[in-house]
Design a protein around this motif. Sequence first.
Motif, mmCIF file in Angstrom:
data_model
loop_
_atom_site.group_PDB
_atom_site.id
_atom_site.type_symbol
_atom_site.label_atom_id
_atom_site.label_comp_id
_atom_site.label_asym_id
_atom_site.label_seq_id
_atom_site.Cartn_x
_atom_site.Cartn_y
_atom_site.Cartn_z
ATOM 1 N N ARG A 53 38.176 33.738 24.784
ATOM 2 C CA ARG A 53 39.407 33.032 25.156
ATOM 3 C C ARG A 53 40.633 33.937 25.085
ATOM 4 N N THR A 54 40.750 34.745 24.051
ATOM 5 C CA THR A 54 41.929 35.595 23.888
ATOM 6 C C THR A 54 42.032 36.614 25.010
ATOM 7 N N ILE A 55 40.939 37.274 25.322
ATOM 8 C CA ILE A 55 40.968 38.285 26.384
ATOM 9 C C ILE A 55 41.212 37.634 27.737
ATOM 10 N N TRP A 56 40.609 36.464 27.981
ATOM 11 C CA TRP A 56 40.861 35.765 29.248
ATOM 12 C C TRP A 56 42.336 35.381 29.360
ATOM 13 N N ASN A 57 42.958 34.966 28.260
ATOM 14 C CA ASN A 57 44.382 34.636 28.297
ATOM 15 C C ASN A 57 45.222 35.856 28.653
ATOM 16 N N VAL A 62 48.326 38.929 32.669
ATOM 17 C CA VAL A 62 48.582 40.202 33.360
ATOM 18 C C VAL A 62 48.399 40.040 34.872
ATOM 19 N N VAL A 63 47.356 39.349 35.283
ATOM 20 C CA VAL A 63 47.119 39.141 36.714
ATOM 21 C C VAL A 63 48.231 38.284 37.314
ATOM 22 N N GLY A 64 48.651 37.243 36.612
ATOM 23 C CA GLY A 64 49.732 36.393 37.105
ATOM 24 C C GLY A 64 51.029 37.155 37.284
ATOM 25 N N ILE A 65 51.405 37.935 36.289
ATOM 26 C CA ILE A 65 52.630 38.741 36.381
ATOM 27 C C ILE A 65 52.495 39.777 37.497
ATOM 28 N N SER A 66 51.346 40.397 37.613
ATOM 29 C CA SER A 66 51.126 41.392 38.666
ATOM 30 C C SER A 66 51.233 40.770 40.053
ATOM 31 N N LEU A 67 50.699 39.568 40.221
ATOM 32 C CA LEU A 67 50.808 38.893 41.514
ATOM 33 C C LEU A 67 52.258 38.548 41.835
ATOM 34 N N LEU A 68 53.009 38.096 40.833
ATOM 35 C CA LEU A 68 54.426 37.809 41.063
ATOM 36 C C LEU A 68 55.191 39.069 41.458
#
Length: 77
Positions: A53-57, A62-68
Amino acid sequence: MPYGFYQFVRFTAMVGFCYLGYSAKEKNRKNEMFIYFALAILFQPFIKIALGRTIWNIVDFVVGISLLVSTRTSKIK
C-alpha cells in the motif's frame, strides 16, 4: 470503495497510458513512449503487481504529479 472500482480505474489508466504511448510513438518521442507503455503494464488490471500500500501510494502520487506537469508543459510546446 469496492474492489471493482479499483479494477475499473486500473483498466482506464492502462487504456489511457496505451493511448499516450501510441501518441508519443507517432511523434517519435521514444523516451515518453517507453514510460507510458511501462506505466500501462504497471497499472494493468489482469495480473496484480503487489508493491504494498505505501509504495502504491507513492507511485500513484508521483505518476499523478508527473501527468499534471506533462499536460502543462505539452501545451507550451
